[in-house]
Scaffold this active site. Structure first.
Site, PDB file in Angstrom:
ATOM      1  N   ARG A  98       0.849  -1.188   0.000  1.00 27.46           N
ATOM      2  CA  ARG A  98       0.000   0.000   0.000  1.00 27.46           C
ATOM      3  C   ARG A  98       0.884   1.236   0.000  1.00 27.46           C
ATOM      4  NH1 ARG A  98      -2.740   2.848   4.905  1.00 27.46           N
ATOM      5  NH2 ARG A  98      -4.840   3.429   4.225  1.00 27.46           N
ATOM      6  N   GLU A 189      -9.406   7.242   5.499  1.00 31.37           N
ATOM      7  CA  GLU A 189     -10.107   7.416   6.779  1.00 31.37           C
ATOM      8  C   GLU A 189     -11.107   8.578   6.725  1.00 31.37           C
ATOM      9  OE1 GLU A 189      -7.261   5.325  10.036  1.00 31.37           O
ATOM     10  OE2 GLU A 189      -7.134   7.503   9.908  1.00 31.37           O
ATOM     11  N   GLU A 295      -5.389  -0.715   7.883  1.00 32.22           N
ATOM     12  CA  GLU A 295      -4.277  -0.292   8.738  1.00 32.22           C
ATOM     13  C   GLU A 295      -4.372  -1.022  10.067  1.00 32.22           C
ATOM     14  OE1 GLU A 295      -3.958   3.891   9.427  1.00 32.22           O
ATOM     15  OE2 GLU A 295      -4.418   4.430   7.349  1.00 32.22           O
TER      16      GLU A 295
END
Length: 398
Positions: A98, A189, A295
């Site tokens: 990522r 997020e 994450e």
């Protein structure tokens, strides 16, 4: 933000974040509230589960690695043999990388050119690639979604165009370099929206109608470059099902298309492991989509390798049953993996360990505007301060 702690995605839940997100009407609360008052971790390390069929995605966010290597960082496998960090992780079982991309970062790292160059390396190593669009010049998370300077005066229509053109340009440049992304995050997020204030869900000028338009633009751009690239929508606080359900219900109601659901989960901020399991199971079943923990991380020590204060620096912040030791880090990581494996219907797609190679290298600090800033994550990497791999890397084989 606590003094000495950097504002990274999925991390610091400051008073500013609380003010933006603790709103019952939108169920956007911070992960730190649910994790507060956890006891100091004195319990024995939980036993490792037996290995089973590995998950489809066994990834890591290596966004600071390019800069670390440019600054002379050295990495070693568990036997002490020096090698390429990405290859060390691949040998341990990592199969996906990522990389975040910022629009115009002050130091140039994580911009389009750097990400294309690194993406080419990822693909040359035989690994898959996830591109994480922050749509900012710096960190984007639930409390920080700063519109890039070049777009700051744009209205909604202009921002929708900017998101489309920018997303298309990055993905197309990667494709031209032989590094077509396998997956893309449209936003990082984005519990409280993105591109504030226009795309902000609370306290701004936007709301879901605006945010949906921006997300649809990003999705369409990705698919215009490669119809097979999967698009993830990613929120924080993966142990808080009510938040997640509200958010994705709204996304569906506003006809935002997506292929994959992504959540961040840090056991010291994001709720309990049982909460994580509930959230993953609910989201996968409710929306009939695969779920990814985009994450996760845990400390192997509470000590600090540089002058920058660490995000997790006290025993009071730890998760009960998981001490800040090498073994505690490994078992915490494995608990996340096992939660994904337990999702019904095989919809637990996989995970990305956040910044396992971000050791304390002078010059590779958190603030792109300040070359003297330090690393507040060195005690959560999967390499110790000498650059030697910790046993946590073996979890990539699970």
């Amino acid at each position: 933000m606590r003094s000495g702690v950097f504002p990274r995605p999925g991390a610091v839940r400051t008073a500013v974040i609380c003010a933006a997100m603790v709103c019952a009407a939108v169920l956007v609360a911070t992960g730190r509230a649910a994790a507060a008052a956890r006891p100091a971790d004195t319990a024995a390390v939980r036993p490792l589960a037996a290995a089973a069929t590995p998950l489809t995605i066994r990834g890591a966010d290596l966004s600071t690695l390019q800069r670390a290597e440019d600054l002379g960082a050295r990495y070693y496998n568990q036997n002490g043999t020096q090698g390429d960090a990405m290859q060390i992780l691949k040998a341990a079982g990592m199969n996906y990388v990522r990389l975040r991309v910022w629009v115009n970062p002050a130091n140039g790292y994580n911009n389009q050119a750097k990400v294309v160059a690194f993406g080419r390396q990822v693909k040359a190593a035989g690994l898959k690639l996830l591109i994480d669009f922050h749509y900012s010049d710096t960190w984007a998370d639930p409390g920080h979604q700063t519109t890039p300077a070049a777009w700051r005066n744009d209205n909604l229509s202009q921002l929708e165009t900017a998101v489309y053109n920018y997303t298309y340009a990055v993905c197309n440049a990667l494709k031209a370099a032989g590094a077509t992304p396998d997956m893309v995050q449209v936003g990082n997020e984005i519990n409280s929206g993105m591109l504030w204030p226009v795309g902000q869900l609370t306290g701004g000028t936007g709301g879901w109608s605006n945010l949906a338009g921006l997300l649809i633009s990003g999705y369409n751009a990705v698919k215009a470059v490669s119809s097979t690239t999967q698009v993830m929508l990613h929120i924080a606080n993966g142990g808080m099902d009510a938040q997640a359900r509200w958010w994705f219900d709204e996304a569906v109601a506003y006809h935002v298309p997506f292929d994959v659901i992504g959540v961040s989960y840090y056991s010291y901020w994001s709720g309990t492991f049982s909460g994580l399991q509930t959230t993953l199971n609910d989201l996968a079943g409710r929306y009939a989509k695969p779920v990814v923990v985009a994450e996760t991380a845990y400390p192997f020590t509470l000590d600090n390798a540089d002058s920058q204060g660490n995000n997790i620096s006290s025993s009071s912040q730890l998760t009960s049953g998981y001490p800040a030791t090498e073994a505690g880090q490994r078992t915490n990581f494995l608990a996340v993996i096992n939660a994904l494996k337990a999702v019904p219907g095989g919809r637990g797609l996989g995970y990305f360990y956040w910044e396992p190679t971000w050791t304390a290298v002078t010059g590779n600090g958190w603030d792109p505007t300040n070359p003297n800033s330090g690393d507040g994550w060195d005690n959560q990497a999967l390499f110790n301060w000498s650059g030697r791999a910790l046993s946590g890397i073996t979890d990539f084989a699970n």
